[in-house]
Design a protein around this motif. Structure first.
Motif, PDB file in Angstrom:
ATOM      1  N   GLU A   2     -63.503  -1.538  11.327  1.00 35.92           N
ATOM      2  CA  GLU A   2     -62.780  -1.689   9.849  1.00 35.92           C
ATOM      3  C   GLU A   2     -63.744  -0.716   8.850  1.00 35.92           C
ATOM      4  O   GLU A   2     -63.080  -0.036   8.306  1.00 35.92           O
ATOM      5  CB  GLU A   2     -62.980  -3.135   9.276  1.00 35.92           C
ATOM      6  N   ALA A   3     -65.073  -0.665   9.476  1.00 34.13           N
ATOM      7  CA  ALA A   3     -65.892   0.496   8.427  1.00 34.13           C
ATOM      8  C   ALA A   3     -65.497   1.757   8.933  1.00 34.13           C
ATOM      9  O   ALA A   3     -65.265   2.695   7.799  1.00 34.13           O
ATOM     10  CB  ALA A   3     -67.299   0.194   8.811  1.00 34.13           C
ATOM     11  N   ARG A   5     -62.208   2.619   9.827  1.00 35.63           N
ATOM     12  CA  ARG A   5     -61.023   2.966   9.428  1.00 35.63           C
ATOM     13  C   ARG A   5     -60.890   3.172   7.855  1.00 35.63           C
ATOM     14  O   ARG A   5     -60.439   4.203   7.313  1.00 35.63           O
ATOM     15  CB  ARG A   5     -60.291   1.741   9.494  1.00 35.63           C
ATOM     16  N   ARG A   6     -61.860   2.487   7.084  1.00 36.79           N
ATOM     17  CA  ARG A   6     -62.205   2.609   5.660  1.00 36.79           C
ATOM     18  C   ARG A   6     -62.800   3.989   5.486  1.00 36.79           C
ATOM     19  O   ARG A   6     -62.263   4.909   4.529  1.00 36.79           O
ATOM     20  CB  ARG A   6     -63.080   1.451   4.966  1.00 36.79           C
ATOM     21  N   ALA A   7     -63.766   4.440   6.020  1.00 38.22           N
ATOM     22  CA  ALA A   7     -64.359   5.705   5.788  1.00 38.22           C
ATOM     23  C   ALA A   7     -63.407   6.901   5.952  1.00 38.22           C
ATOM     24  O   ALA A   7     -63.306   7.774   5.107  1.00 38.22           O
ATOM     25  CB  ALA A   7     -65.712   5.763   6.943  1.00 38.22           C
ATOM     26  N   ARG A   8     -62.610   6.940   7.052  1.00 41.59           N
ATOM     27  CA  ARG A   8     -61.481   7.714   7.221  1.00 41.59           C
ATOM     28  C   ARG A   8     -60.483   7.800   5.999  1.00 41.59           C
ATOM     29  O   ARG A   8     -60.022   8.659   5.522  1.00 41.59           O
ATOM     30  CB  ARG A   8     -60.786   7.773   8.552  1.00 41.59           C
ATOM     31  N   GLU A   9     -60.101   6.588   5.569  1.00 38.58           N
ATOM     32  CA  GLU A   9     -59.324   6.526   4.782  1.00 38.58           C
ATOM     33  C   GLU A   9     -59.727   6.984   3.546  1.00 38.58           C
ATOM     34  O   GLU A   9     -59.005   7.893   2.433  1.00 38.58           O
ATOM     35  CB  GLU A   9     -58.937   4.958   4.327  1.00 38.58           C
ATOM     36  N   HIS A  10     -61.063   7.117   3.234  1.00 38.84           N
ATOM     37  CA  HIS A  10     -61.792   7.858   2.141  1.00 38.84           C
ATOM     38  C   HIS A  10     -62.056   9.220   2.396  1.00 38.84           C
ATOM     39  O   HIS A  10     -62.913   9.821   1.514  1.00 38.84           O
ATOM     40  CB  HIS A  10     -62.867   7.059   1.594  1.00 38.84           C
ATOM     41  N   SER A  14     -65.598  10.836   9.961  1.00 37.35           N
ATOM     42  CA  SER A  14     -66.425   9.920  10.735  1.00 37.35           C
ATOM     43  C   SER A  14     -65.465   9.681  12.405  1.00 37.35           C
ATOM     44  O   SER A  14     -64.555   9.710  12.327  1.00 37.35           O
ATOM     45  CB  SER A  14     -66.185   8.769   9.969  1.00 37.35           C
ATOM     46  N   ILE A  42     -56.869   4.511  14.260  1.00 32.96           N
ATOM     47  CA  ILE A  42     -57.653   4.372  12.780  1.00 32.96           C
ATOM     48  C   ILE A  42     -57.916   5.614  12.617  1.00 32.96           C
ATOM     49  O   ILE A  42     -58.998   5.698  11.358  1.00 32.96           O
ATOM     50  CB  ILE A  42     -59.139   3.241  13.131  1.00 32.96           C
TER      51      ILE A  42
END
Length: 118
Positions: A2-3, A5-10, A14, A42
């Protein structure tokens, strides 16, 4: 995951340091396929897979700790591990080469880099 995935979304560059993979446990074809599919899903920027090395002769060294864990959780693999890991603590060249080839193939198949370069 999850971390990541969120880093990539932002927009962060990563990825995954996927090491060490355990022979006959986490380096199987099915396990690797699932991992690489997940990393692709992700949007990981890269993946660095690597095999296991076992060093030391003291009871607290990673060689003894890993072998005890294998004996406890995967007793059917203990003889394979004893044969695989030589005095230098490394997997045989043929095994490491086959793993490297498989990892490169999966990186290509799933569009994942095996370096930090963009």
């Amino acid at each position: 995951m999850e971390a990541l995935r969120r880093a990539r979304e932002h927009g962060f560059h990563s990825g995954v340091s996927l090491m060490p993979l355990l022979p006959y446990i986490s380096d199987t074809g099915a396990s690797l396929e699932l991992l690489f599919q997940t990393f692709q899903a992700i949007d990981a920027s890269y993946v660095f897979p690597a095999t296991l090395a076992l060093y030391g002769s003291d009871p607290a060294d990673n060689r003894a700790l890993v072998m005890r864990a294998i004996e406890k959780h995967y007793p059917h693999l203990i003889q394979k591990y004893q044969r695989l890991f030589g005095a230098d603590g490394k997997l045989p060249d043929y095994y490491r080469q086959a793993f490297t080839d498989k990892a490169k193939s999966l990186c290509l198949q799933y569009g994942l880099r095996d370096s930090l370069l963009c």
